[in-house]
Design an enzyme around this catalytic site. Structure first.
Site, short mmCIF file in Angstrom:
data_model
loop_
_atom_site.label_atom_id
_atom_site.label_comp_id
_atom_site.label_asym_id
_atom_site.label_seq_id
_atom_site.Cartn_x
_atom_site.Cartn_y
_atom_site.Cartn_z
N SER A 151 61.86 39.82 -0.20
CA SER A 151 60.87 40.73 0.48
C SER A 151 60.99 42.16 -0.28
CB SER A 151 61.53 40.82 1.99
OG SER A 151 60.93 39.66 2.57
N LYS A 153 64.43 35.75 14.74
CA LYS A 153 63.10 35.88 15.31
C LYS A 153 62.92 35.79 16.73
CE LYS A 153 61.49 33.68 10.77
NZ LYS A 153 60.44 34.64 10.37
N ASN A 192 58.37 38.26 13.62
CA ASN A 192 58.97 38.53 12.25
C ASN A 192 58.49 39.96 11.80
OD1 ASN A 192 55.88 38.04 11.72
ND2 ASN A 192 56.68 37.36 9.66
N GLY A 236 64.17 26.25 14.87
CA GLY A 236 64.45 27.47 14.96
C GLY A 236 63.38 28.54 15.30
N ARG A 264 68.79 18.67 14.57
CA ARG A 264 70.04 18.02 14.52
C ARG A 264 70.78 18.21 15.81
NH1 ARG A 264 71.94 21.43 9.23
NH2 ARG A 264 70.35 22.63 10.56
N THR A 265 70.75 19.26 16.57
CA THR A 265 70.93 19.22 17.79
C THR A 265 69.79 19.61 18.92
OG1 THR A 265 70.96 21.78 17.47
CG2 THR A 265 73.17 20.52 17.33
N LYS A 278 67.68 23.41 21.75
CA LYS A 278 66.44 24.26 21.12
C LYS A 278 65.22 23.37 21.17
CE LYS A 278 68.92 27.54 18.09
NZ LYS A 278 68.96 27.95 16.76
#
Length: 264
Positions: free
Chosen positions: A16, A65, A86, A127, A150-151, A154
């Site tokens: 960035s 975020k 963002n 995410g 994976r979990t 969320k």
């Protein structure tokens, strides 16, 4: 001189500053753009710096975020819809949260002429950026969206927000046209997403939101199987262009020189 920065953890990979400082120079602006690695406890304080006018704008990357939502006064309609921010700036006496990830992702697909309409998309990860990707895919007319993480926690929250998505157990492979890596696995050279790629077949499209490195192991696996691949570089450039316009009221030029600047 106005000050802008990107916050995240990790942050070393972020290009960035390179891109924004290039556009700042091209447009003769009295500004500078840097990057800062934070932990979650630092987020409130950095947004206070925007409120005080010490910082004029912030870009937000992994994993903040959603964290920043707790400290912002007002969200734009898109940021509110995605519940993901963002880009941050101050307007009047309010700190505003914007989302340019949605537009950046849509424009990146338009750039390579990939039509999502009536296609099945499979997202890896849950995410802060994933809600933006789901929203973009819905706007573009995807017929089905699968999400695997994976979990579990969320991804359950995503299902509450987007009831039409289907949650897939990690390691299971649904029938899909487009697969998107929205995890951070790939930022390090030896990161691997452990999936049975032999089940994927060919004639698929592998999209990795990571842009540095330019070819993650996920993309290399896709290429090896004869699939079309792309990284997140154009999404990154387009979301940055949209953020730059929010801050400076200038639409910076994207040309071969801009793209070459970010080749890694």
């Amino acid at each position: 001189m106005k000050k802008y920065l990107v916050i995240g953890n990790p942050i070393d990979h972020s290009l960035s500053p390179k891109l924004h400082n290039y556009w700042i120079k091209k447009n003769n602006l009295d500004a500078e753009y840097s990057k800062r690695q934070l932990i979650a406890d630092d987020v409130e304080e950095i947004i206070k710096e925007v409120r005080k006018g010490k910082i004029n704008g912030i870009n937000v990357t992994i994993p903040f975020k959603k964290t920043v939502l707790n400290f912002i006064d007002q969200l734009t309609p898109l940021a509110d819809q995605a519940q993901s921010v963002n880009t941050i700036y101050k307007k009047g006496n309010k700190v505003i949260g914007e989302n340019t990830d949605i537009g950046g992702f849509e424009l990146s697909l338009q750039n390579i002429k990939y039509d999502v309409k009536n296609k099945k998309a499979f997202i890896l990860g849950s995410g802060g950026v994933v809600s933006s990707i789901i929203l973009a895919l819905e706007r573009l007319g995807a017929s089905k969206i699968f999400v695997s993480n994976r979990t579990g926690e969320k991804v359950k929250n995503l299902k509450k927000k987007y009831p039409s998505i289907e949650i897939i157990e990690w390691g299971q492979i649904p029938s899909f046209d487009l697969i998107i890596n929205a995890t951070s696995l790939g930022l390090k050279k030896y990161d691997k997403i452990k999936l049975n790629y032999d089940e994927f077949g060919s004639s698929k499209f592998f999209y990795d939101l990571i842009y540095n490195p330019s070819e993650t192991n996920f993309l290399l696996q896709g290429k090896k199987l004869g699939n079309k691949i792309t990284n997140g570089k154009m999404m990154f450039i387009y979301q940055a262009q949209l953020a730059f316009n929010v801050w400076h009221n200038i639409v910076p030029k994207i040309d071969s020189e801009t793209i070459q600047l970010l080749n890694t």
